[in-house]
Design a protein around this motif. Structure first.
Motif, short mmCIF file in Angstrom:
data_model
loop_
_atom_site.label_atom_id
_atom_site.label_comp_id
_atom_site.label_asym_id
_atom_site.label_seq_id
_atom_site.Cartn_x
_atom_site.Cartn_y
_atom_site.Cartn_z
N UNK A 7 -27.65 0.77 12.85
CA UNK A 7 -26.80 0.30 11.75
C UNK A 7 -25.31 0.61 11.91
N UNK A 8 -24.91 1.14 13.05
CA UNK A 8 -23.50 1.41 13.30
C UNK A 8 -22.83 0.18 13.89
N UNK A 9 -21.50 0.15 13.80
CA UNK A 9 -20.75 -0.94 14.42
C UNK A 9 -19.66 -0.37 15.32
N UNK A 10 -19.26 -1.19 16.29
CA UNK A 10 -18.31 -0.75 17.32
C UNK A 10 -16.90 -0.58 16.79
N UNK A 11 -16.49 -1.45 15.89
CA UNK A 11 -15.12 -1.49 15.40
C UNK A 11 -15.10 -2.42 14.20
N UNK A 12 -13.97 -2.54 13.57
CA UNK A 12 -13.77 -3.62 12.62
C UNK A 12 -13.60 -4.88 13.46
N UNK A 13 -13.99 -6.01 12.93
CA UNK A 13 -13.83 -7.25 13.69
C UNK A 13 -12.34 -7.48 13.95
N UNK A 14 -11.98 -7.72 15.23
CA UNK A 14 -10.57 -7.75 15.63
C UNK A 14 -10.37 -8.63 16.86
N UNK A 62 2.77 -3.28 24.37
CA UNK A 62 3.16 -4.25 23.35
C UNK A 62 2.01 -4.92 22.64
N UNK A 63 0.79 -4.49 22.94
CA UNK A 63 -0.38 -5.11 22.32
C UNK A 63 -0.43 -4.80 20.83
N UNK A 64 -0.93 -5.75 20.07
CA UNK A 64 -1.24 -5.55 18.66
C UNK A 64 -2.63 -6.10 18.42
N UNK A 65 -3.30 -5.57 17.43
CA UNK A 65 -4.64 -6.07 17.07
C UNK A 65 -4.61 -6.54 15.64
N UNK A 66 -5.29 -7.65 15.41
CA UNK A 66 -5.41 -8.20 14.07
C UNK A 66 -6.87 -8.14 13.65
N UNK A 67 -7.09 -7.89 12.38
CA UNK A 67 -8.41 -7.70 11.81
C UNK A 67 -8.64 -8.76 10.73
N UNK A 101 -10.17 -7.76 7.25
CA UNK A 101 -9.60 -6.60 6.54
C UNK A 101 -8.09 -6.74 6.49
N UNK A 102 -7.49 -6.12 5.49
CA UNK A 102 -6.03 -6.11 5.36
C UNK A 102 -5.48 -5.03 6.29
N UNK A 103 -5.46 -5.34 7.58
CA UNK A 103 -5.14 -4.33 8.58
C UNK A 103 -4.54 -4.96 9.82
N UNK A 104 -3.50 -4.33 10.33
CA UNK A 104 -2.90 -4.65 11.62
C UNK A 104 -2.75 -3.36 12.40
N UNK A 105 -2.98 -3.41 13.70
CA UNK A 105 -2.71 -2.29 14.60
C UNK A 105 -1.48 -2.69 15.40
N UNK A 106 -0.41 -1.94 15.24
CA UNK A 106 0.86 -2.25 15.90
C UNK A 106 1.17 -1.19 16.95
N UNK A 107 1.85 -1.59 18.03
CA UNK A 107 2.08 -0.65 19.14
C UNK A 107 3.12 0.42 18.81
N UNK A 119 -0.80 -2.58 6.54
CA UNK A 119 -1.38 -3.72 5.87
C UNK A 119 -0.67 -4.97 6.42
N UNK A 120 -1.18 -6.14 6.13
CA UNK A 120 -0.56 -7.37 6.64
C UNK A 120 0.87 -7.55 6.14
N UNK A 121 1.18 -7.01 4.96
CA UNK A 121 2.54 -7.15 4.42
C UNK A 121 3.51 -6.11 5.01
#
Length: 152
Positions: A51-58, A122-127, A130-136, A146-148
């Motif tokens: 029942x575990x997951x690897x990550x948030x979908x991104x 310079x990589x970024x990840x978008x989810x 979820x209201x989430x961004x991963x910025x370098x 958050x997206x804003x």
């Protein structure tokens, strides 16, 4: 370089902000690429409890990702839907393809897979779910907003 897996530390933490950390509970990683001294790409031996997951979908703006299922069964979730992955099966996720992905262990057994990703600056990840961004960060790694643009 030969790696004795028993000497590679097991990491169960996540860099996700507090509201998202529970979503990856039950995931552990051994950073075998780091143990081998690799710097251009990372290789993790990842274990997912039932029942575990690897990550948030991104998806990533600059980094390619690749997974190889070692044991157990995993469900790959993408924009297209769900695909059951069994040992020996693989999947790749090219950079710049806005198709969020993650793995879920819906079985009653532990699942293990290799995850391989490059370390392009310079990589970024978008989810997308979820209201989430991963910025370098300038020094490497990510910070989350958050997206804003508001920080967590």
């Amino acid at each position: 370089m030969v790696i004795d897996l028993s000497t590679v530390p097991v990491s169960q933490g996540t860099g996700y902000p507090a509201p998202f950390r529970t979503k990856v509970a039950g995931r552990s990683r051994q950073r075998v690429g780091n143990a081998a001294g690799l710097t251009n790409f990372g290789v993790n031996l990842t274990t997912l409890a039932p029942n575990a997951q690897s990550a948030l979908r991104h998806w990533h703006s600059h980094q390619d990702e690749f997974i190889y299922v070692v044991s157990g069964e995993l469900v790959l979730v993408t924009d297209v839907g769900e695909t059951l992955l069994k040992p020996g099966m693989m999947a790749g996720f090219p950079a710049r393809v806005a198709d969020g992905h993650h793995l879920i262990n819906r079985s009653n057994e532990i699942s293990i897979y290799l995850e391989i990703g490059d370390r392009t600056p310079g990589d970024r990840a978008e989810y997308p779910d979820d209201d989430l961004l991963a910025l370098p960060k300038a020094e490497g790694g990510y910070y989350f907003t958050q997206r804003n643009g508001q920080a967590y």
